[in-house]
Design a protein around this motif. Structure first.
Motif, PDB file in Angstrom:
ATOM      1  N   GLY A   1      -2.720  12.356  -8.402  1.00 21.76           N
ATOM      2  CA  GLY A   1      -4.173  12.481  -8.387  1.00 21.76           C
ATOM      3  C   GLY A   1      -4.842  11.580  -7.361  1.00 21.76           C
ATOM      4  N   VAL A   2      -4.055  10.858  -6.570  1.00 21.52           N
ATOM      5  CA  VAL A   2      -4.594   9.985  -5.517  1.00 21.52           C
ATOM      6  C   VAL A   2      -3.775  10.161  -4.245  1.00 21.52           C
ATOM      7  CG1 VAL A   2      -5.472   8.244  -7.133  1.00 21.52           C
ATOM      8  CG2 VAL A   2      -3.194   7.972  -6.180  1.00 21.52           C
ATOM      9  N   GLU A   3      -4.420   9.897  -3.127  1.00 24.62           N
ATOM     10  CA  GLU A   3      -3.693   9.928  -1.862  1.00 24.62           C
ATOM     11  C   GLU A   3      -3.059   8.578  -1.560  1.00 24.62           C
ATOM     12  OE1 GLU A   3      -5.966  11.315   1.464  1.00 24.62           O
ATOM     13  OE2 GLU A   3      -6.575  13.137   0.422  1.00 24.62           O
ATOM     14  N   GLU A   4      -3.722   7.528  -2.058  1.00 19.75           N
ATOM     15  CA  GLU A   4      -3.284   6.190  -1.704  1.00 19.75           C
ATOM     16  C   GLU A   4      -3.584   5.231  -2.849  1.00 19.75           C
ATOM     17  OE1 GLU A   4      -3.777   5.010   2.558  1.00 19.75           O
ATOM     18  OE2 GLU A   4      -5.129   3.548   1.641  1.00 19.75           O
ATOM     19  N   THR A   5      -2.737   4.237  -3.008  1.00 16.94           N
ATOM     20  CA  THR A   5      -2.960   3.185  -4.002  1.00 16.94           C
ATOM     21  C   THR A   5      -2.358   1.892  -3.469  1.00 16.94           C
ATOM     22  OG1 THR A   5      -2.788   2.641  -6.359  1.00 16.94           O
ATOM     23  CG2 THR A   5      -0.829   3.586  -5.324  1.00 16.94           C
ATOM     24  N   GLU A   6      -2.778   0.801  -4.040  1.00 14.39           N
ATOM     25  CA  GLU A   6      -2.220  -0.497  -3.690  1.00 14.39           C
ATOM     26  C   GLU A   6      -1.704  -1.123  -4.980  1.00 14.39           C
ATOM     27  OE1 GLU A   6      -4.113  -4.252  -1.546  1.00 14.39           O
ATOM     28  OE2 GLU A   6      -4.365  -2.387  -0.408  1.00 14.39           O
TER      29      GLU A   6
ATOM     30  N   ASP B   1       8.775  -5.681   1.113  1.00 15.35           N
ATOM     31  CA  ASP B   1       8.185  -6.978   1.413  1.00 15.35           C
ATOM     32  C   ASP B   1       6.669  -6.943   1.291  1.00 15.35           C
ATOM     33  OD1 ASP B   1      10.725  -8.147   2.183  1.00 15.35           O
ATOM     34  OD2 ASP B   1      10.572  -6.985   4.034  1.00 15.35           O
ATOM     35  N   HIS B   2       6.097  -8.122   1.180  1.00 17.57           N
ATOM     36  CA  HIS B   2       4.647  -8.281   1.077  1.00 17.57           C
ATOM     37  C   HIS B   2       3.960  -7.564   2.250  1.00 17.57           C
ATOM     38  CE1 HIS B   2       1.260 -10.219  -0.766  1.00 17.57           C
ATOM     39  NE2 HIS B   2       0.880 -10.744   0.372  1.00 17.57           N
ATOM     40  N   ASN B   3       2.918  -6.812   1.934  1.00 19.60           N
ATOM     41  CA  ASN B   3       2.086  -6.078   2.904  1.00 19.60           C
ATOM     42  C   ASN B   3       2.773  -4.879   3.553  1.00 19.60           C
ATOM     43  OD1 ASN B   3      -0.263  -7.616   2.521  1.00 19.60           O
ATOM     44  ND2 ASN B   3       0.484  -9.175   3.935  1.00 19.60           N
ATOM     45  N   ASP B   4       3.891  -4.414   3.003  1.00 20.56           N
ATOM     46  CA  ASP B   4       4.514  -3.202   3.532  1.00 20.56           C
ATOM     47  C   ASP B   4       3.598  -2.002   3.308  1.00 20.56           C
ATOM     48  OD1 ASP B   4       6.874  -4.222   4.538  1.00 20.56           O
ATOM     49  OD2 ASP B   4       8.036  -3.803   2.730  1.00 20.56           O
ATOM     50  N   GLN B   5       3.690  -1.043   4.196  1.00 22.18           N
ATOM     51  CA  GLN B   5       3.023   0.240   4.073  1.00 22.18           C
ATOM     52  C   GLN B   5       4.085   1.246   3.667  1.00 22.18           C
ATOM     53  OE1 GLN B   5      -0.356   0.967   5.070  1.00 22.18           O
ATOM     54  NE2 GLN B   5      -0.744  -1.192   5.378  1.00 22.18           N
ATOM     55  N   ILE B   6       3.960   1.798   2.473  1.00 21.79           N
ATOM     56  CA  ILE B   6       4.963   2.722   1.950  1.00 21.79           C
ATOM     57  C   ILE B   6       4.374   4.136   1.915  1.00 21.79           C
ATOM     58  CG2 ILE B   6       6.395   3.328  -0.056  1.00 21.79           C
ATOM     59  CD1 ILE B   6       7.188   0.687   1.362  1.00 21.79           C
ATOM     60  N   GLU B   7       5.148   5.099   2.375  1.00 20.08           N
ATOM     61  CA  GLU B   7       4.752   6.506   2.294  1.00 20.08           C
ATOM     62  C   GLU B   7       5.832   7.233   1.492  1.00 20.08           C
ATOM     63  OE1 GLU B   7       2.809   7.788   6.286  1.00 20.08           O
ATOM     64  OE2 GLU B   7       4.349   6.261   6.707  1.00 20.08           O
ATOM     65  N   ILE B   8       5.393   8.023   0.518  1.00 22.32           N
ATOM     66  CA  ILE B   8       6.334   8.751  -0.324  1.00 22.32           C
ATOM     67  C   ILE B   8       6.027  10.232  -0.181  1.00 22.32           C
ATOM     68  CG2 ILE B   8       7.243   9.062  -2.649  1.00 22.32           C
ATOM     69  CD1 ILE B   8       6.159   6.249  -3.297  1.00 22.32           C
TER      70      ILE B   8
ATOM     71  N   LYS C   1       0.866  -1.174   0.000  1.00 21.27           N
ATOM     72  CA  LYS C   1       0.000   0.000   0.000  1.00 21.27           C
ATOM     73  C   LYS C   1       0.904   1.225   0.000  1.00 21.27           C
ATOM     74  CE  LYS C   1      -3.778   0.037   2.386  1.00 21.27           C
ATOM     75  NZ  LYS C   1      -4.738   0.088   3.498  1.00 21.27           N
ATOM     76  N   ILE C   2       0.606   2.169  -0.884  1.00 17.24           N
ATOM     77  CA  ILE C   2       1.438   3.366  -1.036  1.00 17.24           C
ATOM     78  C   ILE C   2       0.592   4.596  -0.780  1.00 17.24           C
ATOM     79  CG2 ILE C   2       2.885   4.688  -2.615  1.00 17.24           C
ATOM     80  CD1 ILE C   2       3.182   1.991  -4.189  1.00 17.24           C
ATOM     81  N   ARG C   3       1.120   5.496   0.018  1.00 18.90           N
ATOM     82  CA  ARG C   3       0.446   6.762   0.314  1.00 18.90           C
ATOM     83  C   ARG C   3       1.346   7.898  -0.167  1.00 18.90           C
ATOM     84  NH1 ARG C   3      -3.898   8.335   2.941  1.00 18.90           N
ATOM     85  NH2 ARG C   3      -3.884  10.335   3.975  1.00 18.90           N
ATOM     86  N   PHE C   4       0.746   8.834  -0.906  1.00 19.45           N
ATOM     87  CA  PHE C   4       1.474   9.988  -1.440  1.00 19.45           C
ATOM     88  C   PHE C   4       1.127  11.237  -0.628  1.00 19.45           C
ATOM     89  CE2 PHE C   4       0.594   7.139  -5.022  1.00 19.45           C
ATOM     90  CZ  PHE C   4       1.863   6.941  -5.512  1.00 19.45           C
TER      91      PHE C   4
ATOM     92  N   ILE D   1       8.299   2.300 -11.589  1.00 16.97           N
ATOM     93  CA  ILE D   1       7.021   1.656 -11.924  1.00 16.97           C
ATOM     94  C   ILE D   1       5.871   2.624 -11.678  1.00 16.97           C
ATOM     95  CG2 ILE D   1       5.404  -0.147 -11.189  1.00 16.97           C
ATOM     96  CD1 ILE D   1       7.950  -1.942 -10.813  1.00 16.97           C
ATOM     97  N   LEU D   2       5.939   3.373 -10.586  1.00 17.71           N
ATOM     98  CA  LEU D   2       4.879   4.343 -10.287  1.00 17.71           C
ATOM     99  C   LEU D   2       4.838   5.464 -11.324  1.00 17.71           C
ATOM    100  CD1 LEU D   2       5.168   4.540  -6.404  1.00 17.71           C
ATOM    101  CD2 LEU D   2       3.309   3.506  -7.750  1.00 17.71           C
ATOM    102  N   LYS D   3       6.001   5.832 -11.872  1.00 13.11           N
ATOM    103  CA  LYS D   3       6.036   6.852 -12.929  1.00 13.11           C
ATOM    104  C   LYS D   3       5.313   6.355 -14.178  1.00 13.11           C
ATOM    105  CE  LYS D   3      10.407   8.969 -11.565  1.00 13.11           C
ATOM    106  NZ  LYS D   3      11.825   9.077 -11.940  1.00 13.11           N
ATOM    107  N   GLU D   4       5.383   5.047 -14.443  1.00 13.50           N
ATOM    108  CA  GLU D   4       4.640   4.481 -15.569  1.00 13.50           C
ATOM    109  C   GLU D   4       3.140   4.512 -15.300  1.00 13.50           C
ATOM    110  OE1 GLU D   4       6.143   0.572 -16.479  1.00 13.50           O
ATOM    111  OE2 GLU D   4       8.191   1.318 -16.706  1.00 13.50           O
ATOM    112  N   GLN D   5       2.762   4.184 -14.079  1.00 13.53           N
ATOM    113  CA  GLN D   5       1.347   4.160 -13.702  1.00 13.53           C
ATOM    114  C   GLN D   5       0.774   5.574 -13.583  1.00 13.53           C
ATOM    115  OE1 GLN D   5       0.563   1.724 -10.262  1.00 13.53           O
ATOM    116  NE2 GLN D   5      -1.600   2.234 -10.226  1.00 13.53           N
TER     117      GLN D   5
END
Length: 89
Positions: A21-26, A75-82, A9-12, A41-45
């Motif tokens: 354009g989103v606060e959060e994505t998975e 790792d699987h299920n990490d919470q990422i904040e950028i 899960k990624i939070r911007f 990869i996120l730059k592509e998305q």
């Protein structure tokens, strides 16, 4: 249990939220992905996220609340904040 992929899960924050354009994505990504590969990869998305290069912005990446280095594996299920670095004022 070992997975062939990691689901994170990624939070911007701040201007990055505006670029995506989103606060959060998975996302589901290849196993043992690095933070740099994640950003690419996120730059592509989210093509507008490439503005971090255009504006020469560095980003801070937190994994489960801790600042990580470019060699840290995700790792699987990490919470990422950028987030962009904060500016004083």
């Amino acid at each position: 249990m070992k997975h062939d992929y990691v689901r994170i899960k990624i939070r911007f924050y701040a201007v990055l939220n505006e670029f995506t354009g989103v606060e959060e994505t998975e996302v589901e990504l290849p196993q043992e992905i690095s933070p740099k590969s994640l950003i690419n990869i996120l730059k592509e998305q989210f093509p507008r996220l490439s503005k971090i290069d255009e504006y020469k912005l560095s980003v801070i990446i937190l994994k489960n609340g801790e600042v990580i280095s470019s060699s840290t594996k995700l790792d699987h299920n990490d919470q990422i904040e950028i987030l962009p670095p904060s500016s004083g004022g």
